[in-house]
Write a protein that holds these residues in place. Structure first.
Motif, short mmCIF file in Angstrom:
data_model
loop_
_atom_site.label_atom_id
_atom_site.label_comp_id
_atom_site.label_asym_id
_atom_site.label_seq_id
_atom_site.Cartn_x
_atom_site.Cartn_y
_atom_site.Cartn_z
N LEU A 228 -92.36 -40.31 -24.92
CA LEU A 228 -91.09 -39.69 -25.31
C LEU A 228 -90.83 -38.59 -24.30
O LEU A 228 -91.68 -37.74 -24.06
CB LEU A 228 -91.23 -39.11 -26.72
CG LEU A 228 -90.06 -38.30 -27.27
CD1 LEU A 228 -88.87 -39.20 -27.56
CD2 LEU A 228 -90.48 -37.55 -28.53
N TRP A 229 -89.65 -38.62 -23.68
CA TRP A 229 -89.34 -37.60 -22.68
C TRP A 229 -88.11 -36.80 -23.11
O TRP A 229 -87.20 -37.31 -23.74
CB TRP A 229 -89.13 -38.20 -21.29
CG TRP A 229 -88.23 -39.41 -21.20
CD1 TRP A 229 -88.62 -40.72 -21.19
CD2 TRP A 229 -86.79 -39.42 -21.11
NE1 TRP A 229 -87.52 -41.55 -21.09
CE2 TRP A 229 -86.39 -40.77 -21.04
CE3 TRP A 229 -85.82 -38.42 -21.08
CZ2 TRP A 229 -85.06 -41.15 -20.94
CZ3 TRP A 229 -84.48 -38.79 -20.98
CH2 TRP A 229 -84.12 -40.14 -20.91
N MET A 230 -88.15 -35.54 -22.78
CA MET A 230 -87.02 -34.65 -23.05
C MET A 230 -86.72 -33.85 -21.79
O MET A 230 -87.63 -33.35 -21.13
CB MET A 230 -87.30 -33.74 -24.24
CG MET A 230 -88.55 -32.92 -24.15
SD MET A 230 -89.47 -32.76 -25.70
CE MET A 230 -90.34 -34.34 -25.73
N LEU A 231 -85.44 -33.77 -21.45
CA LEU A 231 -84.97 -33.07 -20.26
C LEU A 231 -84.06 -31.92 -20.68
O LEU A 231 -83.28 -32.06 -21.64
CB LEU A 231 -84.17 -34.00 -19.35
CG LEU A 231 -84.91 -34.98 -18.45
CD1 LEU A 231 -83.92 -35.99 -17.90
CD2 LEU A 231 -85.61 -34.25 -17.32
N GLY A 232 -84.14 -30.80 -19.97
CA GLY A 232 -83.24 -29.70 -20.26
C GLY A 232 -82.99 -28.84 -19.03
O GLY A 232 -83.92 -28.51 -18.30
N GLY A 233 -81.72 -28.53 -18.79
CA GLY A 233 -81.35 -27.65 -17.69
C GLY A 233 -80.24 -26.71 -18.13
O GLY A 233 -79.76 -26.77 -19.27
N GLU A 234 -79.83 -25.85 -17.24
CA GLU A 234 -78.80 -24.88 -17.59
C GLU A 234 -77.47 -25.56 -17.91
O GLU A 234 -76.69 -25.08 -18.73
CB GLU A 234 -78.61 -23.87 -16.45
CG GLU A 234 -79.74 -22.87 -16.32
CD GLU A 234 -79.87 -21.98 -17.56
OE1 GLU A 234 -78.88 -21.81 -18.30
OE2 GLU A 234 -80.98 -21.47 -17.78
N ASN A 235 -77.20 -26.69 -17.26
CA ASN A 235 -75.97 -27.43 -17.50
C ASN A 235 -76.31 -28.86 -17.88
O ASN A 235 -77.42 -29.35 -17.64
CB ASN A 235 -75.09 -27.43 -16.25
CG ASN A 235 -74.72 -26.03 -15.82
OD1 ASN A 235 -74.14 -25.28 -16.59
ND2 ASN A 235 -75.07 -25.67 -14.59
N ARG A 236 -75.36 -29.56 -18.47
CA ARG A 236 -75.59 -30.95 -18.89
C ARG A 236 -75.37 -31.89 -17.71
O ARG A 236 -74.50 -32.76 -17.72
CB ARG A 236 -74.68 -31.30 -20.06
CG ARG A 236 -74.96 -30.48 -21.30
CD ARG A 236 -74.42 -31.16 -22.52
NE ARG A 236 -75.19 -32.36 -22.81
CZ ARG A 236 -74.72 -33.42 -23.46
NH1 ARG A 236 -73.45 -33.46 -23.85
NH2 ARG A 236 -75.48 -34.46 -23.71
N VAL A 237 -76.16 -31.69 -16.68
CA VAL A 237 -76.14 -32.55 -15.50
C VAL A 237 -77.58 -32.96 -15.25
O VAL A 237 -78.47 -32.12 -15.18
CB VAL A 237 -75.57 -31.81 -14.27
CG1 VAL A 237 -75.60 -32.71 -13.05
CG2 VAL A 237 -74.16 -31.33 -14.54
N TYR A 238 -77.81 -34.28 -15.13
CA TYR A 238 -79.17 -34.79 -14.98
C TYR A 238 -79.25 -35.60 -13.69
O TYR A 238 -78.92 -36.79 -13.64
CB TYR A 238 -79.54 -35.65 -16.19
CG TYR A 238 -79.26 -34.95 -17.52
CD1 TYR A 238 -80.05 -33.89 -17.92
CD2 TYR A 238 -78.21 -35.34 -18.33
CE1 TYR A 238 -79.80 -33.23 -19.12
CE2 TYR A 238 -77.94 -34.69 -19.52
CZ TYR A 238 -78.75 -33.63 -19.91
OH TYR A 238 -78.49 -32.98 -21.09
N ILE A 239 -79.67 -34.91 -12.61
CA ILE A 239 -79.77 -35.53 -11.29
C ILE A 239 -81.16 -35.23 -10.73
O ILE A 239 -81.59 -34.08 -10.71
CB ILE A 239 -78.69 -35.01 -10.33
CG1 ILE A 239 -77.28 -35.24 -10.91
CG2 ILE A 239 -78.80 -35.70 -8.97
CD1 ILE A 239 -76.18 -34.61 -10.09
N TRP A 240 -81.86 -36.29 -10.28
CA TRP A 240 -83.19 -36.08 -9.71
C TRP A 240 -83.27 -36.70 -8.32
O TRP A 240 -82.43 -37.51 -7.93
CB TRP A 240 -84.27 -36.65 -10.62
CG TRP A 240 -83.94 -37.99 -11.19
CD1 TRP A 240 -84.16 -39.21 -10.63
CD2 TRP A 240 -83.33 -38.24 -12.45
NE1 TRP A 240 -83.73 -40.21 -11.47
CE2 TRP A 240 -83.21 -39.63 -12.60
CE3 TRP A 240 -82.87 -37.41 -13.49
CZ2 TRP A 240 -82.65 -40.22 -13.73
CZ3 TRP A 240 -82.31 -37.99 -14.62
CH2 TRP A 240 -82.21 -39.38 -14.73
N ASN A 241 -84.32 -36.31 -7.60
CA ASN A 241 -84.44 -36.61 -6.19
C ASN A 241 -85.75 -37.34 -5.92
O ASN A 241 -86.82 -36.88 -6.32
CB ASN A 241 -84.41 -35.29 -5.41
CG ASN A 241 -83.89 -35.46 -4.00
OD1 ASN A 241 -83.70 -36.58 -3.53
ND2 ASN A 241 -83.66 -34.35 -3.32
#
Length: 254
Positions: A228-241
């Motif tokens: 189960l994974w959960m992501l969180g950042g300052e804004n609702r933008v989910y971009i990875w490199n």
């Protein structure tokens, strides 16, 4: 009731609790600091909030689709276990209020990704279609002997390429299960400059916080691996490199 709470030594936005309730046990749960996505792991329970009640039921994470309830900070959830139940509480620090939302199994979209060597099934439980301030939640299942979070990617800095954003800072937490439970998995956490490089043995029930770096996961032959994974950042933008040394795999078909 018992619960697992790993603490939050490395992360500033995300946190995680694992609630384990016996049959007939009830619980009032609320947080004034976090929005939460309550995800059924196994068992059956009723979750009530704001004059609504939903049933969450699941035999196993390896066979059944998830169901979940999203609640904003300050919203009380009343939980009653109809049988022995494990409930994952995925939390992100937040201030805004949104409608409390039930996500039924039929609304959880799953797809197979990758190819031989890194074939896995990814299910999005809560993403940008549901209003939240910061959090996104999903699940990944590695087939036996396969890798996931691969080709290795990271999301710990803000980076642009010309006018295009190619990475944003995101914290992440993984909660693992294994089938059979006696097996194990492996996870590598590393940065490109080598200042941080760890290999961890993953056992059933482990929780890993990911504050930075690349973080691929491997299952051993004969064993399926779930997280189960959960992501969180300052804004609702989910971009990875993607790791530059592994981008050729994407060009050849990810």
């Amino acid at each position: 009731m018992s619960f697992y709470k790993p603490g939050n030594q490395e992360l500033s936005l995300l946190d995680f609790e694992l609630l384990q309730l016996t049959k007939g046990e009830s619980l009032e749960w609320v947080s004034n600091d976090f929005e939460v996505v309550a995800v059924i792991i196994e068992g059956e329970c009723s979750v009530s909030s704001e004059m609504q009640t939903w049933k969450l039921s699941r035999q196993t994470v390896f066979k059944d689709a998830a169901s979940a309830v999203f609640a904003s900070p300050g919203v009380k959830l009343s939980i009653i276990a109809n049988e022995k139940t494990t409930l994952a509480m995925c939390k992100a620090r937040a201030e805004k209020r949104f409608q409390t939302t039930f996500i039924p199994p039929e609304n959880v979209n799953s797809e197979w990704r990758g190819r031989e060597g890194y074939r896995r099934r990814v299910s999005n439980i809560l993403n940008t279609e549901t209003q939240t301030q910061r959090i996104a939640v999903g699940e990944t299942i590695n087939e036996p002997g396969q890798w996931s979070s691969f080709p290795s990617h990271k999301h710990d800095t803000y980076e642009k390429s010309g006018d295009r954003t190619v990475e944003v800072p995101l914290e992440e937490i993984y909660y693992f299960r294994l089938e059979p439970k006696t097996g194990f998995g492996l996870q590598r956490l590393y940065t490109k400059d080598g200042s941080f490089d760890e290999a961890r043995v993953i056992k059933d029930g482990d929780v890993v916080q990911i504050p930075k770096g690349y973080h691929p996961v491997a299952s051993i032959p004969g064993h399926s691996l779930y997280y189960l994974w959960m992501l969180g950042g300052e804004n609702r933008v989910y971009i990875w490199n993607t790791d530059p040394g592994l981008r050729w795999l994407e060009r050849n078909g990810n």
